[in-house]
Structures are given as structure tokens and as C-alpha cells.
Enzyme design. Structure first.
Site, PDB file in Angstrom:
ATOM      1  N   HIS B 272       0.843  -1.213   0.000  1.00 12.59           N
ATOM      2  CA  HIS B 272       0.000   0.000   0.000  1.00 12.59           C
ATOM      3  C   HIS B 272       0.869   1.251   0.000  1.00 12.59           C
ATOM      4  O   HIS B 272       1.822   1.368   0.769  1.00 12.59           O
ATOM      5  CB  HIS B 272      -1.013  -0.007   1.143  1.00 12.59           C
ATOM      6  CG  HIS B 272      -0.446   0.018   2.521  1.00 12.59           C
ATOM      7  ND1 HIS B 272      -0.086   1.185   3.153  1.00 12.59           N
ATOM      8  CD2 HIS B 272      -0.198  -0.974   3.396  1.00 12.59           C
ATOM      9  CE1 HIS B 272       0.361   0.894   4.371  1.00 12.59           C
ATOM     10  NE2 HIS B 272       0.315  -0.403   4.547  1.00 12.59           N
ATOM     11  N   ASP B 284       6.444   0.458   6.479  1.00 14.87           N
ATOM     12  CA  ASP B 284       4.977   0.318   6.360  1.00 14.87           C
ATOM     13  C   ASP B 284       4.430   1.445   5.502  1.00 14.87           C
ATOM     14  O   ASP B 284       4.127   2.500   6.023  1.00 14.87           O
ATOM     15  CB  ASP B 284       4.349   0.311   7.746  1.00 14.87           C
ATOM     16  CG  ASP B 284       2.846   0.066   7.714  1.00 14.87           C
ATOM     17  OD1 ASP B 284       2.323  -0.379   6.684  1.00 14.87           O
ATOM     18  OD2 ASP B 284       2.196   0.336   8.740  1.00 14.87           O
ATOM     19  N   GLU B 318      -4.745   1.906   2.653  1.00 12.14           N
ATOM     20  CA  GLU B 318      -4.871   0.706   3.475  1.00 12.14           C
ATOM     21  C   GLU B 318      -5.038   1.085   4.932  1.00 12.14           C
ATOM     22  O   GLU B 318      -5.781   0.443   5.678  1.00 12.14           O
ATOM     23  CB  GLU B 318      -3.622  -0.169   3.307  1.00 12.14           C
ATOM     24  CG  GLU B 318      -3.717  -1.547   3.965  1.00 12.14           C
ATOM     25  CD  GLU B 318      -3.296  -1.580   5.436  1.00 12.14           C
ATOM     26  OE1 GLU B 318      -3.595  -2.565   6.109  1.00 12.14           O
ATOM     27  OE2 GLU B 318      -2.673  -0.606   5.921  1.00 12.14           O
ATOM     28  N   HIS B 423       3.924   2.678  12.456  1.00 11.03           N
ATOM     29  CA  HIS B 423       3.024   3.803  12.751  1.00 11.03           C
ATOM     30  C   HIS B 423       3.669   4.865  13.637  1.00 11.03           C
ATOM     31  O   HIS B 423       2.980   5.516  14.419  1.00 11.03           O
ATOM     32  CB  HIS B 423       1.721   3.315  13.409  1.00 11.03           C
ATOM     33  CG  HIS B 423       0.895   2.421  12.529  1.00 11.03           C
ATOM     34  ND1 HIS B 423      -0.364   2.006  12.883  1.00 11.03           N
ATOM     35  CD2 HIS B 423       1.126   1.882  11.307  1.00 11.03           C
ATOM     36  CE1 HIS B 423      -0.857   1.229  11.911  1.00 11.03           C
ATOM     37  NE2 HIS B 423       0.039   1.143  10.951  1.00 11.03           N
TER      38      HIS B 423
END
Lengths: 460, 460
Positions: B272, B284, B318, B423
């Protein structure tokens, strides 16, 4: 005489009769009691909780440092230490104010930073300038004034251990300013980062223009270095309000178990009560303060009254001035010669490793004898893994009295992760393992008590 | 026919003649070429540098996500991928705004936090309230509405693995609001912290009042829990400007090597392209996007034109909506049935471990056969350590087409440290080891090429 009679019952007598008591044997029982008490102790941890969670970080000049001074002196009195004193120490008063760094080219994005202690401010609108990135002072010199003038210098030196890498934090600003730089950024002095800026003291060189300076995270330093190596123009806006106010009032905190035979002779142990203005000053150096303090409390609670005076001192302003250590030397005056040993803990409370000894001006013969005694004490610390006694010790706070020949002993930690937390917002109580903390208290309790009680001095 | 003749020269012929070609033997040469190319590849790393350092993090609705869409589509075209498309996807547009948390009692001090994605704002003056601390939902229920009403609930659940601990982040606000809480704080979902807040999506329960909610660091959660357990009253002021704007325009980015025999049959691989609004979205999931993209580029550069179409898709949104995966399913329409496999990489680019397969609705017989083929492909991945093929795969972006029976294959990383960075502001390029990144590209290149070229489908 009474004591000799008592000792004739132990295997230590032969050595003692020759003037060389074996400290391992002489203090086996006392050490066992102190270690057992330390391993069951909750008082040290409660002090750490109060200091970290109720007082917080403690930069020189801050109200929280004042609260820490008041609280620790009051607690020492309440717990029955004697001669509790808080002699005045004038300390530098640097305040951070608001601060930020922002990449404005090639990409608008935040740079995670912490201003360095002692830095001057930027103008209110900040300094916006192109960045040049170097890995070393040599690279900076190679660039020369032509390429550095008007720029922000970023030092991206990879971690080489604290002792070496800290040179960029300490001297980077003035080295860059000499070539006309308008500000200096320094990669945080740490092996590990989760976008973690590490502050710390910097020193301006006399006669060189003072430019603002800040630590950036490893991540931001590497990002800028990647861009720079690709020839991408980088511009950064640095804003800092940092300023140095008039010296503030602070204090060393002192408490004692007076010696039963030679109260005028002193073993002093301690850490520094101040910290940077981030995190909780837990490992650095709340842990050193409380471990030394609690070590002495355990002797007190067990009724172990040593031959000499056992003193705890929580020095102030180690981080950005070392005024506490200097003031202690002045306050001690002529009594400095009565200090038989000074023990400092300022490397965190991870699993203890042992202690290191230095005696300035001592002959090799004296050092050999002193180290032999240290090894005998070390043998008592095997149960807590703190038995590794080495030559080479000292510390910022005991440095001034060591220059008078006082034997200086550094508590040594295993130091596995200390520099990940050091001078950051992550130096918080959770980084200390309560069981390892107790092992440190145990080691200090034994070292302090034996040094204060042993028949001869280390240097005799 | 030509192909059978060629294969008669190899040991694979016997198996192939029976309709069960041994993929390990059939693709040994192609796999070796792809792995060698991946291990020498710099193109993937250059893409990562551009995406991370020149575009940065990419939350749905942000201009940086738009730039990432434009850049990746333009690069795919420039590099010679075919049928490059960026079909429109409407995505949620949540913006964080300014935010802070401050302990006002018992000690004025900063709380390090990140608002959770989807949260509502506080009033402009913030919410100042007493804090109750619980470790679990069960503890919250035991407290009951009487003790929770008007309070800020802090969930201090110790890390139990992402799948379990994330429940507090996702549902904590509404569970607390049901009992009358005015805000919810959640311990960051991570095993490790250097005062590191981790954001992520939260979901309000329909019909329950929406209260603002944020992640706090492990350090702050532990600190408040210590105080709470001592009976110390804690009050916190939470300020958040978070808001959800009208849906924004975004896009999935698609590029292909059209199949040489069966162009209508498709293997799709990707990650993503969006990220949270912190760090660089490097692990990520910049790494998943670029590794899949570069895997296909290597086949293209080597002139390996597979039997079926090999497609890369960089899904959008996502993180806080999964609209990209849903839109892909809608965009595929009837062609969904032509997808022979979908491969997703969204667990970071640490050392690769292997792949996991799920086929919804498949019989055990089909699964056994498919896993046998996966094992044969896995044997080709031993040189890069990615040979561990297991049952159980999928991913948020390929989920919608998997529900149509498309075999879903999850790239699996060793995942040693992924959730330390996930995150956060620390999800930056330096967290990726270039050599491990190349191993991931190699593994994906082989898996993608073989799935697209193998004589039969996985499910045949």
C-alpha cells in the site's frame, strides 16, 4: 583491643596481625547482611518513584530541582541520617524555550531535534539556510570557509562510543562558526534511535562567534546526508529561544552516619541530583543518587555504625556546569584531606559490574596495595555480580576532591543500553529493572561500609 | 509443443508429462537469474530513497500521497511497464491538526502522544479530567459507569502481540464512552519504546458517543499507572484538533508485464502506497510497494515475459479505510475471476521468511495441491532464506478479491523489530537493511514470475 580479641576467632587474624587484614574475611558477615537487606529493600524504589514521577526532570535553575533538594534533605532527616545539610551552590540557569527545526527544501518536513545545553537562541524568525553535511571535523576542514560560510553545518558522525562521539556535540558549533557557519546540527550521540534526539552540554570556544546548535535524530541526520550525497540542495529553518539567565540558587544535599571511632574521617558517596530537562532523569542520575543514599540507609537501618563517617552527597548541576562538585570541594575546605574515599555512581543502574579506582599522585606501590584491598572488597560483591574491580575511576562530581589526592571510585554498570536513554525523554523509571537496581544498592552498601569501617585506609 | 520438446531435456519432464511439473526444476534457471539480479539491484533502493526522502509520509488525502501516485505511475511508464493506470479511489480524509496532552496533577508535565486515526477533536480549550487507569477491558467493566463517568480512561495493556493488543486502540474509545468517559488514552501498541507514540486507526461503535482518543507512550502509560496504583489523583489536559474532511481523490497505481500466452490471466502483487502521517512510511509500506514493483521490473529487465500477465498494484488507503483494496475489486469487475493469485507485502522488509497461502472456499484437496506447488516454489527461495511456505495468508488490500476465491499469498518477514517502528516517526528508511531489502525483492520476483508463468494454476 576488644576488636583484636574478637578477630582472633577468625581466619583473618594472621593477616591482620601483620597489618594486612583480609577484608573479604573481615566483612563477610556484614556484607551478607547488607546484600540481603538490599535485595529485600523497597525504600530505594519508593524514592525513585517519588523522584521520577512526582518531581520529574531537574535541570539546574528549575523549580523541580529545588523541589528535589528540599525533598531529599527532608527525607534524609526523617530517616535518621545525621548532619543533613544543603550548602548553597550557585548554578548556571540555561532555559530551552520553544524550539523547532523544519526542512523547507527539498521537502517540507519536520526535523526532530533538541537544542544543546548552553546554546544561544536564533533570531525570533529563525535561521533559514542551506545545509552542508560532514561526517567528521576533517571533512569540515576540507570543505573550508568558502563552502561553509552562511550555511548550517550538520555533523553526521556515526556512533563511535560516547567518549569519542561527544566531541561533535561539545565542540561542533565553534568549529563550524570558525568557518562562518550560521548554525550547527549534531547527530545525537547514541547507538540506537527511534527518532530520539539526545541533548547534552556544548561549549563555545572563547573568541569565536556563538551560533545556535541542536542535536537531531540519527534518522534526520541520515536523511539529510543521503540527500546531500545525491547533490540535492537542503534548506532548513532552525528556531530556538534558548537563553542563559543569571546564576540560580541550588544546593548539594548531604547526610551522614557519623563515624564511631574516627568521625573526622569521611567516605563520601553519591550521584548528581540534577538532570537534563527531558525525561525523568531516572538512569541519569536519579538512580545514582538514590542507590548511594539507600546504600547508606541500609547500614543505618541495620545498625552498622562504621569506624569513619559515611556520607551521602547528592551533587547539583553535574550536567551543565559541574558546579556542585566544585562547590563541594570548597565547602569541604581543609577537611578534604580527611576524605579517605569518594564513590560516584553516574553510569546508570543496569546490572552492576564492579568499581574502578584512581588515586591521583599515588605511587605504584600505593596503587598496588589499594587495588589489593579493592579486590578483597570485590570478592564480597560476587553475589550481586559487582566483583570486577579495575584501575581507573573517578567522575565529574568527585573530580575536584580527587585532585587533592582523595581516592576516587567509580561505580561501574554493565551499561548495555544506557546511551540509548541518556539525555532523552526516554530516560524514565521504566528503564530501570528493580532487581538490578537493588543489586546496585547492595554493591554500594558493601563498598561504602567497608571503606568507612576497614582498619586501615585504602592508601595506608 | 515446443515447450514440451525443450523440457524433455530436463528431469522435470516426467512430472510434467503427468501434468505435475516440478516447479523447482522447471524454474531453477529463471529463479537463479532473478535472484542474482535482485542481489545486484540498486533500482529498488533508489525508489525507496525517492519515496521516503523526497515524498515522505503519505496519509490518505494528503498532497504527499498525491505526489506518490503521480511519481510512481510516471516511473512505471518510464521504465517500460505496460497498461499503467491510476484508477480513481475516493478515500477518507482525516487530518490530525495540532494536538497535545499535559499532566496537570500531581505534576505539571508533558505526556508524549499521537492522536489515533479517525478520532474526533476535543473542544478548543481541551478536555481536562481525572484519569482512571485499567489494564484490560475487564478491569474497565469492573470499575463501572460510576467510577468512569466524566473521566479519561487510560488503557495500559502490556504488549501481547499486535493482533491482540490492537483491540484497545481500535475499540477502546467506544468501550470507555459507553461508561461515560470523556476521552480515552491507549498505551502504544508496541513491545519497545524510547518515549515513542504509535498512531493507528480507531473505530467508533455506531450509536455510542464519539470521544477523542490518542495513543500515549509506554513510558507515560506506566507512569500514570504507577501513580494510580498509589492512589495519587491524576488529571490530564488533552487537546486535539483532529477532524474528518470530505472524501478526497486518490488512486491505486497499476502497471503490467502483459502475459505472452494468456494475457487475460493475472497475477497481482503489491503493497500500500499510503502511510500514516508520521515518519516516512518506509517499512509500512513503502518497502512492500517498492519490493513488489522492483520484483516485476527485474523480470522485465531480464526479458522474462511470463505466460500470464504480471501486474503490480500499489493500493491506496490501506491504513485508514482500505478503500484501495475495495476499489481494486470494483475496478477489476468480471476480471476478478481471471486473477490466478494475489500477493501482498505489508509486514516490512526485514529478512524474508517465506510466504503464506489462503484460498477461500477451496477444498482440502485443492489446498494440498496448491501448497505442494508453493513448496516447490519455496525451494527456489532457499538462497535468500524465504523458503518457509505455510498455510494462512492474505492481507487487507487483497482481502476483497480473495473473497471471490482468488488465492491470496502473504509475503512473510522475519518481523524481528517491525512493531517497534510501525506507525511512528521512526518508520524511516534507515530501518531497512539494503541487503535484506534485496532479498525480499528476490523472493517476490521468483514467486511472482513463477506464479505467472507456471503451466498450470495453483488451484488446477
Amino acid at each position: 583491643m576488644h576488636r583484636r580479641t574478637f578477630l582472633s576467632l577468625t581466619p583473618a587474624i594472621a593477616a591482620f596481625a601483620q597489618g594486612r587484614p583480609n577484608l573479604t574475611e573481615l566483612y563477610g558477615s556484614a556484607a551478607a547482611r547488607l546484600i540481603a537487606a538490599a535485595q529485600a529493600d523497597d525504600g530505594g524504589w519508593k524514592k525513585m518513584m517519588y523522584l521520577c514521577d512526582r518531581i520529574g526532570n531537574r535541570l539546574a535553575g528549575s523549580s523541580s530541582l529545588n523541589r528535589a533538594v528540599e525533598w531529599s534533605a527532608a527525607e534524609m532527616k526523617r530517616e535518621g541520617l545525621q548532619n543533613v545539610k544543603t550548602p548553597l551552590v550557585k548554578v548556571p540557569h540555561w532555559v530551552r524555550g520553544e524550539e523547532s527545526a523544519w526542512m523547507v527544501e527539498p521537502l517540507e518536513s519536520k526535523i526532530v531535534m533538541l537544542g544543546l545545553g548552553g546554546s544561544v537562541a536564533t533570531p525570533p524568525e529563525g535561521i533559514t539556510a542551506e545545509v552542508v553535511v560532514v561526517s567528521t571535523f576533517e571533512e569540515l576542514e576540507q570543505l573550508g570557509a568558502e563552502k561553509v560560510r552562511g550555511k548550517i553545518v550538520l555533523y553526521n558522525e556515526a556512533w563511535q562510543g560516547y567518549g569519542r562521539s561527544v566531541a561533535y556535540r561539545a565542540a561542533g558549533a565553534s568549529r563550524a562558526a570558525k568557518l562562518g557557519a550560521v548554525a550547527a546540527l549534531v547527530r545525537s550521540v547514541t547507538p540506537v534511535s527511534l527518532r530520539s534526539p539526545h541533548t547534552g552540554q556544548m561549549i563555545y570556544t572563547e573568541g569565536v562567534e556563538k551560533i545556535p546548535t541542536a542535536a537531531v535524530t540519527i534518522e534526520d541526520a541520515l536523511r539529510m546526508h543521503r540527500l546531500y550525497q545525491q547533490g540535492v540542495k537542503i534548506r532548513v529553518r532552525l528556531k530556538m529561544e534558548a537563553k542563559t539567565l543569571a546564576d540560580a540558587d541550588s544546593a548539594n544535599i548531604i547526610g551522614e552516619i557519623p563515624g564511631r571511632e574516627k568521625p573526622e574521617e569521611i567516605v563520601v558517596m553519591g550521584g548528581h541530583i540534577d538532570s537534563w530537562d527531558v525525561g525523568q532523569g531516572a538512569q541519569d542520575d536519579g538512580s545514582g543518587c538514590v542507590a548511594c543514599w539507600q546504600a547508606i540507609m541500609l547500614a543505618h537501618q541495620l545498625g552498622l555504625k562504621p569506624r569513619r563517617t559515611l556520607r551521602v552527597c547528592l551533587w547539583t548541576n553535574e550536567e551543565n556546569g559541574t558546579r556542585g562538585g566544585q562547590a563541594y570541594r570548597e565547602w569541604a575546605g581543609a577537611t578534604v584531606k580527611n576524605h579517605v574515599a569518594a564513590v560516584e555512581m553516574d553510569g546508570g543502574a543496569e546490572k552492576p559490574a564492579g568499581f574502578g579506582l584512581s588515586i591521583q599522585g599515588a605511587s605504584e606501590e600505593v596503587m598496588v596495595r589499594a587495588m589489593e584491598r579493592m579486590q578483597q572488597i570485590g570478592a564480597l560483591l560476587k553475589p550481586v555480580g559487582a566483583d570486577n574491580m579495575i584501575r581507573g575511576g573517578g567522575g565529574a562530581d568527585i573530580g575536584p576532591i580527587m585532585r587533592d589526592g582523595v581516592p576516587g571510585i567509580a561505580h561501574r554498570s554493565s551499561g548495555q543500553r544506557y546511551f540509548e536513554w541518556h539525555h532523552t525523554d526516554a530516560d524514565t523509571l521504566d528503564k530501570i529493572d528493580p532487581q538490578e537496581f537493588r543489586q546496585n544498592i547492595a554493591a554500594l552498601a558493601v563498598v561504602g561500609y567497608v571503606l568507612a569501617d576497614m582498619p586501615e585506609k585504602l592508601t595506608d
